[in-house]
Structures are given as structure tokens and as C-alpha cells.
Write an enzyme that holds these catalytic residues in place. Structure first.
Site, short mmCIF file in Angstrom:
data_model
loop_
_atom_site.label_atom_id
_atom_site.label_comp_id
_atom_site.label_asym_id
_atom_site.label_seq_id
_atom_site.Cartn_x
_atom_site.Cartn_y
_atom_site.Cartn_z
CE LYS A 91 -2.78 2.10 4.90
NZ LYS A 91 -2.73 1.25 3.68
CB SER A 130 -0.94 0.02 1.21
OG SER A 130 -0.22 0.17 2.41
#
Length: 277
Positions: free
Chosen positions: A119, A42
Site C-alpha cells: 500500500k 488495490s
């Protein structure tokens, strides 16, 4: 008898040394740095599956989420950070708290599942965030984007899970070249980083998210292959992340392996050792 006493003392000293070492390691991990292994794609290409890094816990201070989790299901160990420090949860505050900056790559505790995620911080408290046609809009202003060629990787199973990459150039056979469009995204505070595109999908077109006070909005750099704040927690996403759930900032990759195990030395990526995030 003297020999037995010496042997007993030697064993006791060894036990004490091991206990002290474990205590020191526990304190080090709790207060300063936490190891983190990248399990998914990701955050490509900033972070690749198999990158190993230490998370700087001192960057944002300490909360209940700073306590380490120890999960070894094979031998029945499942100690969660909340089990140890849950008494400190709930005030959305931190000890010696520091404010994260937009663009930081952050490890945080998922507000529902408790799993550790990594993230990029896109939205600060009070921000209004929207994505239109794949472009992030912060408080009404689109971020700056510049084309930066193509990111290429081999279409093959990656990491311990053996997950194949998703490709913009359609289904790619095993061993083929998997491509993704790459752009350089520059946030309002001047932080620049690469992002990848796979295709047009629903997460490229969102409504407006109003980030609540004391919360943050996160997105993965591999934008079309990231479960992040664009999806609410009720739908299995990350949603808004409370301040107290931040664990620390990722600053540098220490080690990297493209194989299913770090012991497979022929899969080590030496060009990523000590690479800045």
C-alpha cells in the site's frame, strides 16, 4: 573404480553447487531484496495485477518481518517469517532502521494475518488522518487533488485469480471498457501520484484516525477497492501497522504479465518492464 569415483565426485559437486546457490539466494532475499507479485487491483494504476517487482529491504533496515516466508501448500511447505525470526518480534524496533517517508509504496506484514500487503504510506506516527467525501485530510489540511481524466481497462478476468475489475461506469459486459475517474493526489511533502475512484462508499467518509507512536497508516491508490488502514483489524482491515512489520519499499516494476501465468508471453506488458513506482 576410477570412473565410479569421478561420477560420485561430480554428483557431490553438483549437490554442493545447488546448496550454495540456495544459501546465496536465501541470504540475498533476506538481506537485500524480496520478490513480490501483485495479486490484486488495490494499487491501480500505480501497480497492476501481474506486476512483478523486487522490494528494497535495505530502505528501512531489518526486523523479524525481513525474514522470508516460503509457502508452497501444494507440497506441504508453509514456513512463515515468524517461524524463523519470531524471537526478534515484539520490541517494534529495527536493526539499521530507516524512517519511511510519506508517499512511499511499502510492502508490510499484516499485523494479524501475517500476509504480505502493499500500500501507499499516508499517515506517519502522530498524524491525524481523516477522509471526507473521498478527500484525504492530514492534520486538518486536505491534500491537493487535480482531475486527470479517466483510467480505462478491459472488463475481463485479471491475474491468476481471474478477478474482474470494478467499474465506475456501472456493470460492464465482458470485453467492454471499464472506466474509473483518475485524480492526481499531492501529499504535504510534495509526493504526487494518481488515485482512482469507483463510486461513493463508506470508506470515502471516515472519522479521525490518530496514528500511534511507532505505527503507520496505509491506503491503496485504487481507493474504493482497497482493504487498508481505514478499516480496523477487528473488522478485517489493516488498521495501524507497527514499524517492525515493514518489509521494504517498492521502487521499480521489473516485469509484468496481464495473463493468468507469467509463461503466457503474449500477455506480457513490455511497456511496464523496469517502470519506476
Amino acid at each position: 573404480m576410477a570412473t565410479e569415483a569421478k561420477a560420485g565426485n561430480a554428483i557431490w559437486e553438483t549437490v554442493k553447487t545447488v546448496v550454495y546457490a540456495l544459501l546465496i539466494a536465501g541470504v540475498f532475499r533476506t538481506l537485500f531484496f524480496q520478490p513480490f507479485w501483485i495479486p490484486s487491483g488495490s494499487m491501480k494504476e500505480t501497480l497492476l495485477i501481474g506486476d512483478f517487482l523486487f522490494v528494497n529491504k535495505m530502505a528501512y533496515g531489518y526486523s523479524y518481518a525481513s525474514c522470508p516466508s516460503l509457502m508452497l501448500p501444494g507440497i506441504g511447505i508453509n514456513v512463515d517469517a515468524e517461524d524463523v525470526c519470531g524471537w526478534a518480534k515484539g520490541d517494534n524496533d529495527r536493526i539499521w532502521g530507516g524512517d519511511p517517508e510519506r508517499g512511499d509504496v511499502v510492502v508490510f506484514r499484516h499485523p494479524v494475518s501475517g500476509r504480505d500487503y502493499i500500500k501507499r504510506l499516508i499517515g506517519l506516527p502522530g498524524d491525524k488522518i481523516q477522509v471526507k467525501n473521498g478527500v484525504v485530510i492530514i492534520n486538518g489540511t486536505p491534500v491537493e487533488l487535480k482531475p486527470d481524466g479517466v483510467f480505462e481497462e478491459i472488463a475481463e478476468p485479471q491475474g491468476p485469480q481471474g478477478s474482474p475489475p470494478r467499474c465506475e461506469n456501472g456493470p460492464v459486459g465482458l470485453g467492454g471498457i471499464c472506466e474509473k475517474s483518475r485524480q492526481i493526489e499531492t501529499l504535504p511533502n510534495g509526493v504526487s501520484h494518481s488515485i482512482l475512484n469507483i463510486g461513493n462508499q463508506s470508506s470515502d467518509h471516515t472519522g479521525i484516525y490518530s496514528v500511534p507512536a511507532g505505527h503507520y497508516f496505509f491506503m491503496g491508490d485504487n481507493r474504493d477497492n482497497s482493504s487498508d488502514s481505514r478499516l480496523p483489524q477487528s473488522a478485517g482491515g489493516v488498521g495501524f501497522v507497527p514499524y517492525e512489520n515493514l518489509i521494504g519499499r517498492a521502487d521499480r516494476v521489473m516485469f509484468s504479465s496481464a495473463g493468468r501465468s507469467m509463461l503466457f508471453f503474449w500477455t506480457w506488458r513490455s511497456d511496464r518492464f523496469f517502470k519506476g513506482v
